[in-house]
Write a protein that holds these residues in place. Structure first.
Motif, PDB file in Angstrom:
ATOM      1  N   GLN A  64       0.627  -1.208  -0.167  1.00 59.16           N
ATOM      2  CA  GLN A  64       0.048  -0.248  -0.058  1.00 59.16           C
ATOM      3  C   GLN A  64       0.795   1.315  -0.139  1.00 59.16           C
ATOM      4  N   LYS A  66       3.049   3.959  -1.284  1.00 59.64           N
ATOM      5  CA  LYS A  66       3.255   4.389  -2.846  1.00 59.64           C
ATOM      6  C   LYS A  66       4.936   4.833  -2.849  1.00 59.64           C
ATOM      7  N   HIS A  67       5.480   4.644  -4.182  1.00 63.70           N
ATOM      8  CA  HIS A  67       6.961   5.159  -4.466  1.00 63.70           C
ATOM      9  C   HIS A  67       8.110   4.615  -3.611  1.00 63.70           C
ATOM     10  N   SER A 101       4.711  11.238  -0.236  1.00 64.14           N
ATOM     11  CA  SER A 101       3.354  11.680  -0.684  1.00 64.14           C
ATOM     12  C   SER A 101       2.312  10.310  -0.486  1.00 64.14           C
ATOM     13  N   GLN A 102       1.056  10.737  -0.396  1.00 61.09           N
ATOM     14  CA  GLN A 102       0.147   9.820  -0.544  1.00 61.09           C
ATOM     15  C   GLN A 102       0.328   8.525   0.296  1.00 61.09           C
ATOM     16  N   ILE A 103       0.487   9.017   1.645  1.00 57.08           N
ATOM     17  CA  ILE A 103       0.681   8.065   2.892  1.00 57.08           C
ATOM     18  C   ILE A 103      -0.463   7.280   3.143  1.00 57.08           C
ATOM     19  N   PRO A 104      -0.223   6.104   3.277  1.00 55.66           N
ATOM     20  CA  PRO A 104      -1.625   5.282   3.403  1.00 55.66           C
ATOM     21  C   PRO A 104      -2.283   5.587   4.822  1.00 55.66           C
ATOM     22  N   CYS A 107      -0.419   5.143   8.391  1.00 59.19           N
ATOM     23  CA  CYS A 107       1.061   5.027   8.253  1.00 59.19           C
ATOM     24  C   CYS A 107       1.623   6.428   8.799  1.00 59.19           C
ATOM     25  N   HIS A 109       5.439   8.835   8.155  1.00 52.80           N
ATOM     26  CA  HIS A 109       6.558   9.016   7.711  1.00 52.80           C
ATOM     27  C   HIS A 109       7.727   9.513   8.506  1.00 52.80           C
TER      28      HIS A 109
END
Length: 171
Positions: A64, A66-67, A101-104, A107, A109
């Motif tokens: 899930q 991204k990147h 970006s687009q952290i589920p 979650c 960072h």
């Protein structure tokens, strides 16, 4: 610098590990996180790290994210230390990403700062046994044998199938 092979003898077992001082670039991670301490983790009734790992892998949370920079390479980061290895810390289990970006949902960072680290590589063997044994030896190491004084800023592990690299921020 050439890695230094360190052999630590203990009446119960021998731990072989590679030790190398290195300068690391900033690393961005995304994953799930808890706050705990080593005393809680030593007691199966209060330990949270194993349960976090079970959740992460059984729910395939990595897919899930991204990147992802290197899909399937698992990082565990220790941050926000209250003091040293005896105090509370945050533990994040996740993967390195090329950008945050687009952290589920659920979650977090974390940015591992660039800087000087000592890299310790465990011997090959059953996980998490070799990882636990390596941490126990790290806690006994002096700044002289470690190659510098620990910063207790952000430390991290990079997991392999039967071994691990532990990076400790040092002065």
């Amino acid at each position: 610098m050439t890695p230094q092979k360190v052999i630590i003898l203990n009446p119960r077992y021998t731990i072989n590990m590679q030790q190398l001082t290195t300068t690391q670039h900033e690393i961005a991670l995304v994953g799930i996180q808890i706050r705990t301490n080593n005393q809680l983790e030593m007691n199966p009734a209060t330990a949270q790290i194993a349960a976090l790992g079970k959740r992460y892998f059984s729910q395939d949370l990595a897919s899930q994210i991204k990147h992802r920079k290197n899909p399937g390479v698992t990082f565990c980061a220790y941050s926000d230390y209250a003091s040293d290895h005896q105090g509370d810390y945050c533990y994040l289990l996740g993967e390195e990403v090329t950008h945050i970006s687009q952290i589920p949902p659920g979650c977090k960072h974390l940015l591992i700062p660039a800087g000087k680290y000592v890299k310790l590589t465990s011997e090959t063997g059953p996980m998490p046994k070799v990882l636990i044994e390596l941490w126990q030896k790290i806690w006994q190491m002096t700044p002289e044998t470690l190659g510098g004084k620990r910063l207790y800023n952000v430390d991290y592990e990079v997991h392999q199938p039967n071994a691990a690299d532990i990076y400790l921020g040092i002065q």
